[in-house]
Write a protein that holds these residues in place. Structure first.
Motif, PDB file in Angstrom:
ATOM      1  N   GLY A   1      48.830  31.431  48.014  1.00  0.00           N
ATOM      2  CA  GLY A   1      48.233  31.589  46.708  1.00  0.00           C
ATOM      3  C   GLY A   1      47.251  30.488  46.373  1.00  0.00           C
ATOM      4  N   ILE A   2      46.182  30.855  45.677  1.00  0.00           N
ATOM      5  CA  ILE A   2      45.208  29.890  45.174  1.00  0.00           C
ATOM      6  C   ILE A   2      45.400  29.763  43.670  1.00  0.00           C
ATOM      7  CG2 ILE A   2      42.776  29.248  45.022  1.00  0.00           C
ATOM      8  CD1 ILE A   2      42.206  31.194  47.288  1.00  0.00           C
TER       9      ILE A   2
ATOM     10  N   GLY B   1      58.599  26.334  47.064  1.00  0.00           N
ATOM     11  CA  GLY B   1      58.315  26.425  48.497  1.00  0.00           C
ATOM     12  C   GLY B   1      57.254  27.448  48.855  1.00  0.00           C
ATOM     13  N   LEU B   2      56.361  27.768  47.918  1.00  0.00           N
ATOM     14  CA  LEU B   2      55.322  28.768  48.177  1.00  0.00           C
ATOM     15  C   LEU B   2      54.076  28.121  48.771  1.00  0.00           C
ATOM     16  CD1 LEU B   2      55.573  30.809  44.856  1.00  0.00           C
ATOM     17  CD2 LEU B   2      56.580  31.391  47.075  1.00  0.00           C
ATOM     18  N   ALA B   3      53.491  28.775  49.757  1.00  0.00           N
ATOM     19  CA  ALA B   3      52.231  28.297  50.338  1.00  0.00           C
ATOM     20  C   ALA B   3      51.157  28.320  49.268  1.00  0.00           C
ATOM     21  CB  ALA B   3      51.834  29.179  51.519  1.00  0.00           C
ATOM     22  N   THR B   4      50.514  27.185  49.051  1.00  0.00           N
ATOM     23  CA  THR B   4      49.634  27.050  47.891  1.00  0.00           C
ATOM     24  C   THR B   4      48.399  26.236  48.214  1.00  0.00           C
ATOM     25  OG1 THR B   4      51.542  27.130  46.396  1.00  0.00           O
ATOM     26  CG2 THR B   4      49.508  26.193  45.507  1.00  0.00           C
TER      27      THR B   4
ATOM     28  N   LYS C   1      45.380  39.921  55.434  1.00  0.00           N
ATOM     29  CA  LYS C   1      45.027  41.327  55.560  1.00  0.00           C
ATOM     30  C   LYS C   1      45.076  42.057  54.218  1.00  0.00           C
ATOM     31  CE  LYS C   1      46.324  41.969  60.394  1.00  0.00           C
ATOM     32  NZ  LYS C   1      46.451  40.541  60.711  1.00  0.00           N
ATOM     33  N   ILE C   2      45.693  41.414  53.231  1.00  0.00           N
ATOM     34  CA  ILE C   2      45.766  42.001  51.903  1.00  0.00           C
ATOM     35  C   ILE C   2      45.195  41.010  50.892  1.00  0.00           C
ATOM     36  CG2 ILE C   2      47.283  42.874  50.081  1.00  0.00           C
ATOM     37  CD1 ILE C   2      49.228  43.781  52.155  1.00  0.00           C
ATOM     38  N   LEU C   3      44.358  41.523  50.004  1.00  0.00           N
ATOM     39  CA  LEU C   3      43.816  40.733  48.902  1.00  0.00           C
ATOM     40  C   LEU C   3      44.556  41.127  47.633  1.00  0.00           C
ATOM     41  CD1 LEU C   3      41.552  38.845  47.741  1.00  0.00           C
ATOM     42  CD2 LEU C   3      40.226  40.949  47.366  1.00  0.00           C
ATOM     43  N   ALA C   4      45.040  40.146  46.902  1.00  0.00           N
ATOM     44  CA  ALA C   4      45.750  40.428  45.655  1.00  0.00           C
ATOM     45  C   ALA C   4      45.283  39.464  44.582  1.00  0.00           C
ATOM     46  CB  ALA C   4      47.259  40.299  45.858  1.00  0.00           C
ATOM     47  N   GLY C   5      45.474  39.856  43.333  1.00  0.00           N
ATOM     48  CA  GLY C   5      45.102  38.940  42.276  1.00  0.00           C
ATOM     49  C   GLY C   5      45.329  39.502  40.884  1.00  0.00           C
ATOM     50  N   GLY C   6      45.506  38.589  39.958  1.00  0.00           N
ATOM     51  CA  GLY C   6      45.609  38.911  38.539  1.00  0.00           C
ATOM     52  C   GLY C   6      44.759  37.932  37.770  1.00  0.00           C
TER      53      GLY C   6
ATOM     54  N   ASP D   1      46.520  35.507  47.595  1.00  0.00           N
ATOM     55  CA  ASP D   1      46.757  35.807  46.194  1.00  0.00           C
ATOM     56  C   ASP D   1      45.863  34.933  45.326  1.00  0.00           C
ATOM     57  OD1 ASP D   1      47.816  36.474  43.733  1.00  0.00           O
ATOM     58  OD2 ASP D   1      49.699  35.402  44.010  1.00  0.00           O
ATOM     59  N   LEU D   2      44.893  35.551  44.652  1.00  0.00           N
ATOM     60  CA  LEU D   2      43.973  34.827  43.775  1.00  0.00           C
ATOM     61  C   LEU D   2      44.602  34.668  42.398  1.00  0.00           C
ATOM     62  CD1 LEU D   2      40.653  36.738  44.627  1.00  0.00           C
ATOM     63  CD2 LEU D   2      41.833  34.974  45.956  1.00  0.00           C
ATOM     64  N   PHE D   3      44.371  33.541  41.760  1.00  0.00           N
ATOM     65  CA  PHE D   3      44.952  33.278  40.438  1.00  0.00           C
ATOM     66  C   PHE D   3      46.469  33.425  40.519  1.00  0.00           C
ATOM     67  CE2 PHE D   3      40.890  35.567  40.070  1.00  0.00           C
ATOM     68  CZ  PHE D   3      40.093  34.571  39.527  1.00  0.00           C
ATOM     69  N   ALA D   4      47.069  32.703  41.438  1.00  0.00           N
ATOM     70  CA  ALA D   4      48.447  32.971  41.856  1.00  0.00           C
ATOM     71  C   ALA D   4      49.510  32.545  40.858  1.00  0.00           C
ATOM     72  CB  ALA D   4      48.705  32.294  43.208  1.00  0.00           C
ATOM     73  N   GLY D   5      49.160  31.708  39.888  1.00  0.00           N
ATOM     74  CA  GLY D   5      50.132  31.335  38.874  1.00  0.00           C
ATOM     75  C   GLY D   5      51.378  30.699  39.456  1.00  0.00           C
ATOM     76  N   PRO D   6      52.516  30.856  38.776  1.00  0.00           N
ATOM     77  CA  PRO D   6      53.749  30.210  39.237  1.00  0.00           C
ATOM     78  C   PRO D   6      54.482  30.963  40.334  1.00  0.00           C
ATOM     79  CG  PRO D   6      54.186  31.364  37.209  1.00  0.00           C
ATOM     80  CD  PRO D   6      52.698  31.502  37.459  1.00  0.00           C
ATOM     81  N   GLY D   7      53.877  32.045  40.842  1.00  0.00           N
ATOM     82  CA  GLY D   7      54.466  32.671  42.023  1.00  0.00           C
ATOM     83  C   GLY D   7      55.085  34.035  41.834  1.00  0.00           C
ATOM     84  N   GLY D   8      54.779  34.736  40.757  1.00  0.00           N
ATOM     85  CA  GLY D   8      55.379  36.048  40.549  1.00  0.00           C
ATOM     86  C   GLY D   8      55.015  37.041  41.626  1.00  0.00           C
TER      87      GLY D   8
END
Length: 327
Positions: free
Chosen positions: A25-26, A40-43, A60-65, A4-11
């Motif tokens: 998330g990055i 507790g999110l992987a960060t 296997k999945i790319l996500a981002g906002g 998860d790119l630009f992962a923010g606070p975990g939404g």
């Protein structure tokens, strides 16, 4: 697994977890990282521009906002002004031409190209992502359309659209431009599970096949009756200030949510929203451990978890079961 790119606070990560999909998330902002770690999110605390697919070989999945301030009507609009340059940059990246994001002006505008860089690097390395999920403000729809054209040339099926968050269980009227892509498999946007909000239309009216939208009162029952007075979209004119009661969804939640006034039925001032309450209007659990500073901005910038769940389920549906298990 999702990166998860630009992962923010975990939404998005929380929404993915509800769909049964793990994520990492990055995120560069220390405040959002503090919230993620408390949850507790992987960060990875860092800049997405300094990483790439090779750093997350199990994803296997790319996500981002990507940051949306330059595209949104609430911002200065540098992204909208540079839209032609952004669309040209997307096309050139698809042709494997070198693009310098600096030419797009505002640094945040160039960040909207990062998910495409990741996707194309993965393709060129022979390890393309099985699915891609992206979301941004509705003004970015044309950017996702350009992405989709490039991705189709790389063997993906890709769809874009603008979704209304209240139709996915978020007690808020917020529209998001989304892209969902799958490698070599048909794809479609998630189907709404709830009715759209219409001013003056009762909550239980409308398509009987869909559940009612959620109101602020549904998620903040202890507040009792109240009215929210918002400056959002008013241009600063007090006469244009919007009002919604607790029997309606919230206005779009932004980083200025802490400034919203709440009044009782007699017009008396009520305490402003707590972080927990503001988070619930964005679709987070009541006990989400908001940490660090600038919490209102964290909440306003977050991907609503219920929408994330729907997007991840749409993206993940066609991946073979054995690959899902491996993720």
């Amino acid at each position: 697994m999702i990166v998860d790119l630009f992962a923010g606070p975990g939404g998005l990560d929380h929404g993915a977890a509800l769909a049964g999909v793990p994520s990492v998330g990055i995120e560069w902002d220390a405040n959002a990282v503090a919230t993620r770690l408390a949850a507790g999110l992987a960060t990875v605390h860092g800049d997405v521009r300094r990483y790439g697919p090779a750093d997350f070989p199990d994803a296997k999945i790319l996500a981002g906002g990507p940051p949306c301030q330059t595209f949104t009507v609430a911002g200065a609009g540098a992204g909208r002004a540079a839209l032609a340059e952004v669309l040209d940059a997307v096309k050139r990246m698809g042709a494997r031409e070198t693009v310098d994001p600096v030419v797009l002006g505002d640094e945040r505008t160039g960040l909207v190209l990062e998910p495409l860089r990741w996707a194309l690097e993965a393709v060129d390395a022979g390890r393309p992502y099985e699915a891609i999920v992206l979301e941004q403000v509705q003004q970015a729809r044309q950017v996702w359309d350009a992405y989709a054209e490039v991705l189709r040339g790389e063997g993906y099926s890709a769809v874009t659209g603008v979704l209304r968050t209240e139709q996915f269980g978020v007690p808020q009227t917020r529209r998001r431009a989304v892209l969902v892509a799958r490698l070599g498999e048909p794809v479609k946007l998630p189907e709404p599970s709830r009715r759209p909000y219409r001013r003056g239309v009762l909550q239980d009216a409308g398509d009987a096949r869909l559940a009612p939208w959620l109101s602020m009162g549904d998620v903040l029952p202890d507040r009792g009756p109240f009215t929210v007075i918002s400056n959002y979209g008013t241009g600063g004119d007090p006469k244009n200030r919007g009002r919604r009661t607790n029997a309606e969804p919230a206005f779009t939640v932004t980083g200025k949510i802490s400034r919203l006034r709440l009044v009782d039925p007699d017009g008396g001032e009520l305490p402003r929203l707590t972080p927990s309450e503001a988070g619930r209007l964005q679709g987070f659990p009541a006990d989400w451990p908001w940490s660090g500073g600038d919490i209102s901005q964290q909440i306003g910038n977050a991907c609503p978890p219920p929408l994330a769940t729907a997007l991840v389920e749409a993206a993940f549906a066609s991946i073979p079961r054995q690959q899902q298990d491996a993720a």
